[in-house]
Design a protein around this motif. Structure first.
Motif, short mmCIF file in Angstrom:
data_model
loop_
_atom_site.label_atom_id
_atom_site.label_comp_id
_atom_site.label_asym_id
_atom_site.label_seq_id
_atom_site.Cartn_x
_atom_site.Cartn_y
_atom_site.Cartn_z
N ARG A 7 0.84 -1.21 0.00
CA ARG A 7 0.00 0.00 0.00
C ARG A 7 0.88 1.26 0.00
N ALA A 8 1.93 1.25 0.80
CA ALA A 8 2.81 2.43 0.85
C ALA A 8 3.46 2.67 -0.52
N TRP A 9 3.84 1.59 -1.18
CA TRP A 9 4.43 1.71 -2.53
C TRP A 9 3.40 2.30 -3.51
N GLN A 10 2.16 1.76 -3.45
CA GLN A 10 1.11 2.26 -4.35
C GLN A 10 0.90 3.76 -4.16
N GLN A 11 0.92 4.18 -2.90
CA GLN A 11 0.59 5.58 -2.59
C GLN A 11 1.78 6.54 -2.74
N GLY A 12 2.95 6.01 -3.01
CA GLY A 12 4.13 6.87 -3.09
C GLY A 12 4.52 7.36 -1.72
N LEU A 13 4.55 6.44 -0.75
CA LEU A 13 4.90 6.80 0.62
C LEU A 13 5.93 5.81 1.19
N THR A 14 6.94 5.50 0.37
CA THR A 14 7.95 4.53 0.82
C THR A 14 9.08 5.19 1.59
N GLY A 15 9.16 6.53 1.49
CA GLY A 15 10.27 7.24 2.13
C GLY A 15 11.49 7.38 1.22
N TYR A 16 11.44 6.75 0.04
CA TYR A 16 12.50 6.94 -0.95
C TYR A 16 11.97 7.89 -2.02
N PRO A 17 12.51 9.13 -2.07
CA PRO A 17 11.91 10.17 -2.91
C PRO A 17 11.72 9.80 -4.38
N ILE A 18 12.72 9.16 -5.00
CA ILE A 18 12.58 8.92 -6.45
C ILE A 18 11.48 7.87 -6.71
N VAL A 19 11.37 6.90 -5.80
CA VAL A 19 10.33 5.88 -5.94
C VAL A 19 8.96 6.52 -5.75
N ASP A 20 8.86 7.35 -4.73
CA ASP A 20 7.56 7.98 -4.43
C ASP A 20 7.14 8.94 -5.54
N ALA A 21 8.13 9.66 -6.10
CA ALA A 21 7.80 10.60 -7.19
C ALA A 21 7.27 9.81 -8.39
N GLY A 22 7.90 8.69 -8.71
CA GLY A 22 7.45 7.86 -9.84
C GLY A 22 6.04 7.35 -9.62
N MET A 23 5.76 6.84 -8.41
CA MET A 23 4.43 6.29 -8.14
C MET A 23 3.36 7.39 -8.16
N ARG A 24 3.73 8.56 -7.68
CA ARG A 24 2.74 9.66 -7.69
C ARG A 24 2.52 10.15 -9.12
N GLN A 25 3.57 10.13 -9.94
CA GLN A 25 3.37 10.50 -11.35
C GLN A 25 2.36 9.53 -11.98
N LEU A 26 2.52 8.25 -11.69
CA LEU A 26 1.59 7.25 -12.23
C LEU A 26 0.17 7.52 -11.73
N ARG A 79 8.58 18.19 -8.02
CA ARG A 79 7.27 18.36 -8.67
C ARG A 79 6.24 17.40 -8.08
N TYR A 80 6.66 16.15 -7.83
CA TYR A 80 5.66 15.15 -7.40
C TYR A 80 5.65 14.90 -5.90
N VAL A 81 6.70 15.33 -5.21
CA VAL A 81 6.72 15.15 -3.75
C VAL A 81 6.92 16.54 -3.14
N PRO A 82 5.87 17.35 -3.12
CA PRO A 82 6.04 18.75 -2.71
C PRO A 82 6.49 18.89 -1.26
N GLU A 83 6.29 17.84 -0.44
CA GLU A 83 6.77 17.89 0.95
C GLU A 83 8.28 18.18 0.98
N LEU A 84 8.98 17.76 -0.11
CA LEU A 84 10.43 17.87 -0.12
C LEU A 84 10.92 19.13 -0.86
N ALA A 85 9.97 20.00 -1.21
CA ALA A 85 10.29 21.14 -2.09
C ALA A 85 11.48 21.97 -1.60
N HIS A 86 11.62 22.12 -0.27
CA HIS A 86 12.67 23.02 0.23
C HIS A 86 13.87 22.27 0.80
#
Ligand SMILES: Cc1cc2nc3c(=O)[nH]c(=O)nc-3n(C[C@H](O)[C@H](O)[C@H](O)COP(=O)(O)OP(=O)(O)OC[C@H]3O[C@@H](n4cnc5c(N)ncnc54)[C@H](O)[C@@H]3O)c2cc1C
Length: 484
Positions: A320-339, A423-430
Motif C-alpha cells: 500500500r505504501a508503494w502504491q501511494q508513493g509513501l515509501t520514504g525513498y523520494p525517487i520511488v515515491d515521485a514515480g508512483m505519484r506521477q503514475l 514536482r511530485y513530492v512537494p513535501e520535499l520542495a525546500h
C-alpha cells in the motif's frame, strides 16, 4: 442486440476497429477496402473489457471514447461511417455482420490470450453463419514466429533478436498500406446513432484533457511534431524524467492512433544516435509482443520457470505504501505519484519502482504488474509483463537477480537537480538538493529548517536498502540452487 434491417447479401465486408483507431496506414482496413466493394466499419465498447476495469474514472476509456469520435468524423469525411456499439463484442460482431449481410469480417490481429480467445469465438460464430474472419498483422513489424534463431526457435535474448530484426527489415515492411476509401460504406439507416456518452458507458470524466493528453490521430501527430526536433537528443535525454526527453507516444501506439510503420520509418530516417536508440525501443516493443505470442504462459507465470517458486514476503502494508508513493525513498515515491496522478510513468522510473517493489520490499512482481495494468494509460500486457519480469529477474534476457537498483544513487543520477522529485513530492520542495534523495540523513534541525521533518511531514524509509538487498540475494540464491 437486435437489428430490424437485414441488408441484401453482397460482397460487402465489415471492418472491426479495436486497438488500431486510425484510418491511415491501417493494414486490416486496407485489406478489406482492397478486397470488397463496400466496407462497413464498427467499433464496440466491449462490456467484457469495460466491466473488468477497476475504476469508473479511467483515462484509457476516455482516451478511446474521444479517439472513436474523432475516427468516426474522419471516416464520415471520407464518405464512410462508423457504427458504434456497446455490449459484448463476442455477440455484437457476429450479429451485426449477419444483419449487414456481409461475407467477411476483418480486423487487425491481437496477441493477448483473452483477445485471442474472443477472436476465436467470433470466428466460430461467423463461420457457423457462412462468414469468414480475417485478422492479420498490423501493430508490429515482425510477429509471432516470423523471426527465428538458426535452430528454428523464437528468440529469447534481445540483442540477437534486434540484429535479426534489423537484417530482415526491407523497406516494403514499413511502407504505408494503401487506403482505397471509395469502398467505405456509411452506416446504414438506423445504425448511425450518436456516440454513446461516457456516462452511458458507465464511466466518469477524468483529468485526461487537462493533463494535455490529446487523443486520436491528431493527438499523435501533435506529439510527433513536438518530438521530431528532439529525436537527435533522445539518446542523451531519455534517462532524465525531469526533462522532456522521450516521445510520450506509448498511449498512441497502444490504441493505434499512430502506425508503428510510420514511426519506424521516421527513426530510420534519422542518421544519428537518437534515431538508432529510439528504434531500439520500438524493437523492444516487437520483442515483447513476440515473447507473449510464443510463450503465452508468461501472462501468469515467470518466463524462467525456476523462479516461479520465489517466496515473497508480500506485506500488504508495504504494498500500500508503494502504491501511494509513501515509501520514504523520494525517487520511488515521485514515480508512483506521477503514475497515480497522470497514468504515465517515465521508463527509468518504471524500472526503479518495479525493482524497488520486488527487490527492496519483497512483494511478488505480479502484484505490481496488476497495479500498473490498472493505472497505466499505455498499459499493454506484452510490454508491461516484459518490463516487470525484466525488473524481477524472472524474465527472458532480464536484469540478473543479483543486480539491484539503489534508490538513492539512482535518484541522484536520473534527477540530479531534484526537479522531478520536487514536482511530485512537494513535501520535499525546500530540502537542499544535496540531501533530496536521502532526506533522513539531514539533522533534525536541518529537516525543520527545510519544512520537512522525517516521520512527520514525509515517511522514514520503509526498509533499509542494504538489509533488503541481502534478504533478496538469499531469496533468489535459494531458487537458483534448486534443480528445476
Ligand atoms: C515495469 C515496466 C512496465 C512497463 N509497462 C509498459 C506498458 O504497459 N506499456 C508500454 O507501452 N510500455 C511499457 N513499458 C515500457 C516503457 O516504459 C514505455 O513504453 C515508455 O516509458 C513509454 O514512454 P514513451 O512513449 O515516451 O517512450 P519512448 O522512449 O519515446 O519509446 C518509444 C516507444 O517504444 C516503445 N518502448 C519503449 N521502451 C520499451 C520497452 N522497454 N518495452 C517495450 N516497448 C518499449 C513504446 O511503445 C514507446 O512508446 C514498461 C516498462 C517497465 C520497466
Amino acid at each position: 442486440m437486435t437489428y430490424h434491417v437485414r441488408m441484401q447479401a453482397t460482397d460487402a465486408a465489415l471492418f472491426w476497429f479495436r486497438r488500431d483507431l486510425r484510418d491511415e496506414d491501417n493494414a486490416g482496413l486496407s485489406r478489406a477496402l482492397s478486397a470488397h466493394s463496400r466496407v462497413f466499419c464498427v467499433f464496440v465498447f466491449d462490456t467484457a473489457i469495460l466491466e473488468g476495469l477497476a475504476e469508473r474514472a479511467d483515462r484509457r476509456v476516455e482516451f478511446i471514447w474521444h479517439s472513436v469520435g474523432m475516427l468516426r468524423a474522419s471516416l464520415e469525411a471520407r464518405g464512410g461511417g462508423l457504427i458504434v456499439l456497446h455490449g459484448p463484442a463476442r455477440q455484437c460482431i457476429p450479429e451485426l455482420a449477419h444483419a449487414l449481410g456481409v461475407v467477411a469480417v476483418y480486423a487487425n490481429g491481437d496477441y493477448e490470450p483473452a483477445a485471442l480467445a474472443r477472436d476465436q469465438a467470433v470466428a466460430d460464430a461467423l463461420s457457423a453463419r457462412g462468414m469468414t474472419f480475417h485478422a492479420g498483422k498490423d501493430q508490429v513489424i515482425f510477429e509471432k514466429r516470423e523471426l527465428l534463431t538458426g535452430a528454428g526457435r523464437p528468440y529469447t535474448v534481445f540483442t540477437p533478436y534486434r540484429n535479426a530484426w534489423r537484417q530482415a527489415l526491407v523497406p516494403e515492411m514499413t511502407a504505408p498500406w494503401p487506403m482505397h476509401f471509395a469502398a467505405l460504406a456509411p452506416a446504414p439507416p438506423g445504425m448511425e446513432r450518436p456516440l454513446p456518452t461516457l456516462e452511458s458507458l458507465g464511466f466518469t470524466p477524468t483529468n485526461l484533457l487537462s493533463l494535455g493528453i490529446c487523443p486520436g490521430m491528431a493527438g499523435a501527430q501533435q506529439l510527433l511534431e513536438d518530438f521530431l526536433p528532439r529525436l537527435s537528443q533522445y539518446a542523451l535525454a531519455r534517462d532524465y524524467p525531469g526533462r522532456r526527453g522521450v516521445s510520450y507516444l506509448s498511449v498512441h501506439l497502444r490504441f493505434g492512433t499512430v502506425s508503428i510503420r510510420h514511426l519506424v520509418r521516421l527513426a530510420l530516417s534519422q542518421p544519428d544516435d537518437g534515431g538508432q536508440v529510439w528504434l531500439n525501443e520500438l524493437v523492444w516493443r516487437d520483442f515483447y509482443f513476440a515473447i507473449l505470442a510464443n510463450f503465452p504462459y508468461v501472462a501468469t507465470q515467470a518466463f524462467r520457470r525456476e523462479y516461479s517458486r520465489l517466496a515473497f514476503d508480500n506485506s500488504p502494508t508495504h504494498f500500500r505504501a508503494w502504491q501511494q508513493g509513501l515509501t520514504g525513498y523520494p525517487i520511488v515515491d515521485a514515480g508512483m505519484r506521477q503514475l497515480n496522478q497522470t497514468g504515465y510513468m517515465h521508463n527509468r522510473l518504471r524500472m526503479l519502482t518495479a525493482s524497488f517493489l520486488v527487490k527492496d520490499l519483497g512483494v511478488d512482481w505480479r502484484w505490481g504488474e496488476r497495479y500498473f495494468a490498472d493505472r497505466l494509460n499505455d498499459f499493454d500486457l506484452a510490454a508491461n509483463n516484459g518490463g516487470w519480469q525484466w525488473c524481477a529477474s524472472t524474465g527472458c534476457d532480464a536484469q540478473p537477480w543479483f543486480r539491484m537498483f539503489n534508490p538513492v544513487t539512482q535518484g541522484r543520477r536520473v534527477d540530479p537537480d531534484g526537479q522531478f522529485v520536487r514536482r511530485y513530492v512537494p513535501e520535499l520542495a525546500h530540502v537542499p538538493t544535496a540531501a533530496l534523495h536521502a532526506p533522513w540523513e539531514l539533522s533534525h534541525q536541518a529537516q525543520a529548517a527545510a519544512g520537512c521533518v522525517i516521520g512527520r511531514d514525509y515517511p522514514a524509509p520503509l526498509v533499509d536498502h542494504a538489509q533488503a538487498r541481502s534478504k533478496t540475494l538469499r531469496r533468489y540464491q535459494r531458487e537458483d540452487r534448486q534443480p528445476s
